[in-house]
Design an enzyme around this catalytic site. Sequence first.
Site, PDB file in Angstrom:
ATOM      1  N   ARG A 255     102.154  22.881 -22.810  1.00 58.37           N
ATOM      2  CA  ARG A 255     103.413  22.971 -22.047  1.00 58.37           C
ATOM      3  C   ARG A 255     103.437  21.910 -20.951  1.00 58.37           C
ATOM      4  NH1 ARG A 255     104.604  28.716 -19.348  1.00 58.37           N
ATOM      5  NH2 ARG A 255     102.869  28.011 -18.055  1.00 58.37           N
TER       6      ARG A 255
ATOM      7  N   TYR B 219     106.657  31.311  -7.256  1.00 56.75           N
ATOM      8  CA  TYR B 219     105.542  30.339  -7.175  1.00 56.75           C
ATOM      9  C   TYR B 219     105.665  29.209  -8.185  1.00 56.75           C
ATOM     10  CZ  TYR B 219     104.074  33.911 -10.561  1.00 56.75           C
ATOM     11  OH  TYR B 219     104.057  34.824 -11.587  1.00 56.75           O
ATOM     12  N   LYS B 220     106.736  29.229  -9.000  1.00 56.76           N
ATOM     13  CA  LYS B 220     106.916  28.127  -9.965  1.00 56.76           C
ATOM     14  C   LYS B 220     107.808  27.056  -9.325  1.00 56.76           C
ATOM     15  CE  LYS B 220     106.578  31.389 -13.842  1.00 56.76           C
ATOM     16  NZ  LYS B 220     105.206  31.151 -14.293  1.00 56.76           N
TER      17      LYS B 220
ATOM     18  N   PHE C 227     107.728  37.129 -21.918  1.00 54.80           N
ATOM     19  CA  PHE C 227     106.463  37.031 -21.182  1.00 54.80           C
ATOM     20  C   PHE C 227     105.771  38.394 -21.239  1.00 54.80           C
ATOM     21  CE2 PHE C 227     103.605  36.902 -17.615  1.00 54.80           C
ATOM     22  CZ  PHE C 227     103.027  35.652 -17.780  1.00 54.80           C
TER      23      PHE C 227
ATOM     24  N   ASP D 201     115.207  38.005 -16.320  1.00 55.19           N
ATOM     25  CA  ASP D 201     113.998  37.507 -15.668  1.00 55.19           C
ATOM     26  C   ASP D 201     114.193  36.000 -15.521  1.00 55.19           C
ATOM     27  OD1 ASP D 201     111.515  36.322 -15.186  1.00 55.19           O
ATOM     28  OD2 ASP D 201     110.405  37.869 -16.268  1.00 55.19           O
TER      29      ASP D 201
HETATM   30  C1  LIG Z   1     108.890  35.170 -17.376  1.00 51.99           C
HETATM   31  C2  LIG Z   1     107.766  35.652 -16.503  1.00 51.99           C
HETATM   32  N1  LIG Z   1     107.783  36.899 -15.998  1.00 51.99           N
HETATM   33  C3  LIG Z   1     106.788  37.342 -15.213  1.00 51.99           C
HETATM   34  C4  LIG Z   1     105.712  36.528 -14.907  1.00 51.99           C
HETATM   35  C5  LIG Z   1     104.540  36.959 -14.092  1.00 51.99           C
HETATM   36  O1  LIG Z   1     104.655  38.070 -13.324  1.00 51.99           O
HETATM   37  P1  LIG Z   1     103.784  38.187 -11.977  1.00 51.99           P
HETATM   38  O2  LIG Z   1     104.435  37.295 -10.967  1.00 51.99           O
HETATM   39  O3  LIG Z   1     103.803  39.605 -11.635  1.00 51.99           O
HETATM   40  O4  LIG Z   1     102.399  37.697 -12.288  1.00 51.99           O
HETATM   41  C6  LIG Z   1     105.664  35.234 -15.411  1.00 51.99           C
HETATM   42  C7  LIG Z   1     104.503  34.365 -15.086  1.00 51.99           C
HETATM   43  O5  LIG Z   1     104.353  33.257 -15.496  1.00 51.99           O
HETATM   44  C8  LIG Z   1     106.699  34.792 -16.237  1.00 51.99           C
HETATM   45  O6  LIG Z   1     106.661  33.563 -16.763  1.00 51.99           O
END
Ligand SMILES: Cc1ncc(COP(=O)(O)O)c(C=O)c1O
Length: 410
Positions: free
Chosen positions: A369, A221-222, A127, A196
Amino acid sequence: MSAPDRTTAVELDAASPLAHHRDLFLLPPDVVYLDGNSLGALPRAAAVRLGHTVTGEWGHGLISSWNSADWVNLPRRVGARIAPLIGVHPADVHVGDSTTVTLFKTLVAATRLRPDRRVLVLEPGTFPTDGYVAAGVAETLGLELRWCDPADPAAALDDDVAVLSLTHVDFRTGAMYDLAGVTAAAHDAGALMQWDLCHSTGAVPVDLTAADADIAVGCTYKYLNGGPGSPAFSWVHPRHQEAWSQPITGWFGHARPFEMERDFEPATGIARMASGTPPVLALSALDAALEVFDGVSLDVLRRVSLSLTDYFIALVDERLGPTFEVITPREHALRGSQVSLRHEAAYGVVQALIERGVVGDFRSPDVARFGFAPLYVSHVDVYDAVDNLVAVMEHEEHARPAYAIRNAVT
Ligand SMILES: Cc1ncc(COP(=O)(O)O)c(C=O)c1O
């Protein structure tokens, strides 16, 4: 070939151990929501709690709610709720900043645990924020950022690598790494392993303790349904906590914040991941949102998730054949909880589906997706989504001129 039968989907739902969990969410009745891998649906309990926190705790309790409603301990209370979803002790999870800021803090702290090593390893399809933060950390600390082969991260490891940082489930393809296997490879090279977990927590069983991982971060938030912009979590293995030194040494991470001392002394344990005042409204909503996981086993969650993604892939194969390339691995062990389809007009396909009430999303350059949040997505949703996809392609709805211009958020 005979058209697949919707009654199969109805039967699969009737047999699903999670069938009634959908009632815990406020979902519009006419929408098939397959974007919980981007923004989870609204749990009813979160809406109620937010109302109470705003009018009761903030409105009436005012500043006394820091104590009377225990706002001050929300980062750890919410962390304790997330802990069983990632296989760690409840006292070892902190919740507070965005994923991006948390990644900066953990990467700097992790490299400080390996002062003789100069290299951070990531994979190039990660990401973007993970890569951007790693590049920023490398520049700030004078380290090297090394990109590995996504198919073989271990090949990039040597005795100069401080941290291997990977996304457990890939945001674009939905492909999943072997958490324990890759962690062991990092340790064999003397490196620390950071995961992550944005695309796995709440949809895929994660056992960081069994994998012996070092560090993990993830958004909420997912699949955790915390709401737009809800704060991220971090976990640091207890063996590293005493030496853990994250760079944003704010007062909320101090051992005694309200003594207002001049010099910084970190709090013990994971509490030192805190920096400033916690986002109380967001944490309160997230705290209530996590109730939907009460009593749900991760194995059941996984079984339902795989049933949904298997069914989606089978219907796409059967009804759309070569029109789309399924870029998500078919092997269960390599798949998260989303399915990604490649098509040159993927943006138009996603927009035309949204017009029909089927919500997925698009990732540049050519990926549609679809996320399958097992707590509220049904097999009937899957059936209806593919049925609409067939209609979009048949009527060439994806080619509408309006879809030539992309929205700011895709
Ligand atoms: C793997 C991953 N890392 C980080 C993030 C986003 O980071 P943040 O919450 O700081 O916007 C996402 C957002 O979709 C993500 O999919």
